[in-house]
Enzyme design. Structure first.
Site, mmCIF file in Angstrom:
data_model
loop_
_atom_site.group_PDB
_atom_site.id
_atom_site.type_symbol
_atom_site.label_atom_id
_atom_site.label_comp_id
_atom_site.label_asym_id
_atom_site.label_seq_id
_atom_site.Cartn_x
_atom_site.Cartn_y
_atom_site.Cartn_z
ATOM 1 N N ARG A 74 6.794 -7.307 -49.861
ATOM 2 C CA ARG A 74 7.661 -8.469 -49.681
ATOM 3 C C ARG A 74 8.205 -8.990 -51.023
ATOM 4 O O ARG A 74 9.357 -9.428 -51.111
ATOM 5 C CB ARG A 74 6.819 -9.549 -48.991
ATOM 6 C CG ARG A 74 7.567 -10.656 -48.383
ATOM 7 C CD ARG A 74 8.315 -10.225 -47.159
ATOM 8 N NE ARG A 74 9.033 -11.372 -46.652
ATOM 9 C CZ ARG A 74 9.178 -11.681 -45.377
ATOM 10 N NH1 ARG A 74 8.693 -10.876 -44.461
ATOM 11 N NH2 ARG A 74 9.835 -12.736 -45.018
ATOM 12 N N HIS A 118 18.011 -25.537 -39.541
ATOM 13 C CA HIS A 118 16.897 -25.287 -38.626
ATOM 14 C C HIS A 118 17.181 -25.991 -37.300
ATOM 15 O O HIS A 118 17.556 -27.171 -37.302
ATOM 16 C CB HIS A 118 15.603 -25.822 -39.252
ATOM 17 C CG HIS A 118 14.416 -25.692 -38.367
ATOM 18 N ND1 HIS A 118 13.949 -24.475 -37.922
ATOM 19 C CD2 HIS A 118 13.603 -26.620 -37.817
ATOM 20 C CE1 HIS A 118 12.902 -24.668 -37.143
ATOM 21 N NE2 HIS A 118 12.670 -25.957 -37.060
ATOM 22 N N ALA A 151 8.969 -23.961 -50.930
ATOM 23 C CA ALA A 151 8.086 -22.823 -50.650
ATOM 24 C C ALA A 151 7.453 -22.883 -49.262
ATOM 25 O O ALA A 151 6.814 -21.922 -48.833
ATOM 26 C CB ALA A 151 7.004 -22.744 -51.729
ATOM 27 N N GLY A 152 7.603 -23.988 -48.547
ATOM 28 C CA GLY A 152 6.995 -24.111 -47.228
ATOM 29 C C GLY A 152 7.898 -23.579 -46.129
ATOM 30 O O GLY A 152 8.988 -23.045 -46.380
HETATM 31 C C1 GAR Z 1 20.738 -21.366 -35.632
HETATM 32 O O1 GAR Z 1 20.460 -22.252 -34.584
HETATM 33 C C2 GAR Z 1 19.773 -21.596 -36.777
HETATM 34 O O2 GAR Z 1 19.395 -22.925 -36.935
HETATM 35 C C3 GAR Z 1 18.600 -20.769 -36.341
HETATM 36 O O3 GAR Z 1 19.183 -19.599 -35.831
HETATM 37 C C4 GAR Z 1 20.437 -19.918 -35.247
HETATM 38 C C5 GAR Z 1 21.460 -18.953 -35.792
HETATM 39 O O4 GAR Z 1 22.643 -19.007 -35.066
HETATM 40 N N1 GAR Z 1 17.724 -20.523 -37.440
HETATM 41 C C6 GAR Z 1 16.406 -20.512 -37.325
HETATM 42 O O5 GAR Z 1 15.815 -20.653 -36.268
HETATM 43 C C7 GAR Z 1 15.664 -20.288 -38.624
HETATM 44 N N2 GAR Z 1 14.297 -20.645 -38.493
HETATM 45 P P1 GAR Z 1 23.944 -18.256 -35.605
HETATM 46 O O6 GAR Z 1 23.518 -16.870 -36.049
HETATM 47 O O7 GAR Z 1 24.858 -18.214 -34.436
HETATM 48 O O8 GAR Z 1 24.492 -19.066 -36.751
#
Ligand code: GAR
Length: 209
Positions: A74, A118, A151-152
């Site tokens: 990673r 998010h 970092a979280g």
């Molecule tokens: C969005 O809702 C974003 O917040 C989420 O994925 C979706 C992407 O949609 N991200 C996460 O869950 C990250 N933890 P998109 O590809 O149509 O922009």
């Protein structure tokens, strides 16, 4: 946090995606107007064959892919991703549906200049299943959060939030779609303010300058 480096130039955004890229599309559409104050200079992903990359290509924006599996560990992936992004000299890095945690090398290089969107109202429901976890808990209001990455897991200082009602007959898909509609507007508005006005972070409080 002064953005961009050159006073009258549009801020340089590098956007990282893992999927459909509707948030990316919203940024691509917004940046078509010079008054927005930013341009998407590159789009990166952790996987091939996703609509997000096609959206960038359709606009003539360069793309790159850095797969975790192409590296021994990673940390090596994180270093490679950092170099890929750095090559485009971003003023701000936007994680828009990027389903990987960036690591120490990435944050050393870009810390304070990386935002993530998010699909939940932080600090509730961090992680990969924000809409599903909110639905399972039975909340009546959820939403989306734009935060400066630390970092979280979804713990960084909050730039903006938008609230969305949960309907009695929602499933994960209908709820997530309603969140994403609000999320795209929030992302475009907040990133625009970050690049045009600049921002400070003091005791977790993000303030536009
Ligand atoms: C969005 O809702 C974003 O917040 C989420 O994925 C979706 C992407 O949609 N991200 C996460 O869950 C990250 N933890 P998109 O590809 O149509 O922009």
């Amino acid at each position: 946090m002064p953005i961009p480096a050159a006073p009258d130039a549009p801020a340089r955004l590098v956007v990282l995606v893992s999927g459909g890229g509707t948030n990316l599309q919203a940024l691509l559409d917004a940046t078509a107007d010079p008054a927005y104050g930013a341009e998407v200079v590159a789009v990166g992903a952790d996987r091939d064959g996703i609509a997000g990359l096609d959206r960038a290509t359709a606009r003539g924006v360069p793309t790159f892919v850095e797969r975790v599996g192409a590296h021994p560990d990673r940390a090596a992936w994180d270093a490679a991703l950092t170099a890929r992004v750095a090559a485009h000299e971003p003023d701000l890095v936007v994680l828009a549906g990027f389903m990987k945690l960036v690591g120490a090398a990435f944050l050393d290089r870009f810390g304070g200049r990386v935002v993530n969107t998010h699909p939940a109202l932080s600090p509730a429901f961090p992680g990969m299943r924000g809409p599903a976890d909110a639905l399972a808990y039975g909340v009546k209001i959820t939403g989306a959060t734009l935060f400066v990455v630390d970092a979280g897991v979804d713990t960084g200082p909050i730039v903006a939030q938008t609230a969305v009602p949960v309907a009695d007959d929602d499933d994960v898909e209908t709820l997530h779609e309603r969140i994403k509609t609000a999320e795209r507007a929030m992302l475009v508005e907040a990133v625009g303010r970050m690049v045009r006005d600049g921002y400070t972070i003091t005791d977790r409080k993000v303030r536009f300058s």
